[in-house]
Scaffold this motif. Structure first.
Motif, short mmCIF file in Angstrom:
data_model
loop_
_atom_site.label_atom_id
_atom_site.label_comp_id
_atom_site.label_asym_id
_atom_site.label_seq_id
_atom_site.Cartn_x
_atom_site.Cartn_y
_atom_site.Cartn_z
N ARG A 18 0.94 -1.19 0.15
CA ARG A 18 0.11 -0.03 0.20
C ARG A 18 0.78 1.32 0.07
N GLN A 20 3.32 3.24 -3.98
CA GLN A 20 2.80 4.06 -4.90
C GLN A 20 3.33 5.55 -4.45
N ALA A 43 -5.07 -3.41 -3.06
CA ALA A 43 -5.02 -2.30 -4.16
C ALA A 43 -3.42 -1.82 -4.36
N GLY A 44 -2.63 -1.80 -3.50
CA GLY A 44 -1.15 -1.64 -3.48
C GLY A 44 -0.45 -2.28 -4.59
N ALA A 100 -2.05 -3.86 -7.19
CA ALA A 100 -2.39 -3.46 -8.45
C ALA A 100 -1.66 -2.08 -8.87
N GLN A 101 -1.21 -1.27 -7.93
CA GLN A 101 -0.56 -0.10 -8.17
C GLN A 101 1.01 -0.49 -8.65
N GLY A 110 1.37 -1.34 -12.27
CA GLY A 110 1.44 -0.14 -13.06
C GLY A 110 2.93 0.17 -13.23
#
Length: 296
Positions: free
Chosen positions: A163, A166, A196-197, A199-200, A203
């Motif tokens: 998390r 990013q 969610a971290g 998924a980032q 990126g």
């Protein structure tokens, strides 16, 4: 079997893997990119989350590399030794062709000290930020530190919860240094790849300055949960980064997880995460040879 006797048997090699000669012949360079060496009599850092009650000596590590069919290894300064990198450096000086090191330094470290470490085989710095605040990368002290890191051609390795990545990774990428993210990005064990971290983190695969270590599945979930999270994460990391920006580490001696992990298991896990032998050879050989400057 108690924890200390288990560690003794593990370090002695009773639980290691013997690789077929054919596999060794096909993959001439095989690099373990994440391990630690230490002894109980070393001075520990004042602030630490863990203190070992056994030795993981330089000789132990070299013997483990041999048993596990590894040609080379990368030693990571353990956080409980703080910025005293001397024991790790002694290993690098003992095996200058076979080993490289990742040091821990304060941002105020002088250029001469960093150059001395570089001359000993150190190729980067580690930021173990578990339990610590995010560094003030925009401050003059950190800006000067990152400039020195870049001038040396070093990388920076980051261990932090997914998390936080990013916020942590962009300043390092913008500083022009290669960035290596430890242990699958330390995804939340309760969330797995739904974190969610994570998924980032995926990126960052679109760029060319971030690598990820496939290591320490037990640090992202217990037992089968960790295995499941690691398999799912490895598949998505391969898609996002390509196998050429993934590396593998045994995480030896598996600090705080000594009774549930072995180097042999770590290597067999890699075959599950990267089933194709040719792709595994890239993650074990070509990529880490360049990233950790074994080909320099």
């Amino acid at each position: 079997m108690n924890r200390r006797s288990f560690c003794r048997d593990l370090l002695a090699g009773g639980l290691a893997l013997t690789l077929p000669a054919r596999a060794q012949a096909e993959d001439p360079v095989r690099i373990d990119t994440h391990a630690h060496v230490f002894t109980r009599d070393l001075t520990l850092a004042g602030e630490r989350r863990y203190a070992p009650d056994y030795d993981a000596s330089i000789a132990d590590y070299l013997a483990m590399l041999d048993r596990n069919g590894m040609t080379n290894g990368v030693l990571i300064q353990p956080s409980f030794l703080g910025t005293d990198n001397s024991y790790m450096v002694s290993a690098l000086k003992r095996e200058p062709k076979r080993l490289r090191g990742i040091a821990v330094l304060a941002p105020e470290a002088e250029e001469t000290a960093m150059r001395d470490l570089a001359g000993s085989g150190v190729v980067g710095l580690r930021l173990n930020l578990i339990g610590k605040p995010d560094p003030a990368f925009a401050s003059p002290v950190w800006q000067a530190h990152l400039a020195r890191v870049k001038a040396l051609g070093w990388q920076i390795e980051v261990q932090a919860e997914a998390r936080r990545l990013q916020a942590l990774l962009p300043p390092l990428v913008e500083a022009g240094v290669p960035v290596v993210v430890d242990h699958f990005g330390r995804i939340d064990p309760a969330l797995g790849t739904d974190d969610a971290g994570f998924a980032q983190l995926l990126g960052f695969g679109a760029g060319q300055r971030v690598w990820v270590k496939l290591s320490g599945a037990y640090r992202i979930g217990k037992g089968e949960d960790g295995a499941r999270h690691a398999s799912a994460a490895a598949a998505r990391l391969r898609d996002a980064f390509g196998v050429q920006r993934l590396v593998w580490g045994s995480d030896w001696p598996h600090t705080q997880f000594e009774t549930v992990a072995t180097p042999a298991r770590a290597l067999s896990d890699l075959a599950l995460w990267i089933p194709d032998a040719a792709e595994r050879a890239i993650a074990l050989g070509r990529t880490p040879a360049q990233l950790f400057r074994f080909d320099a």
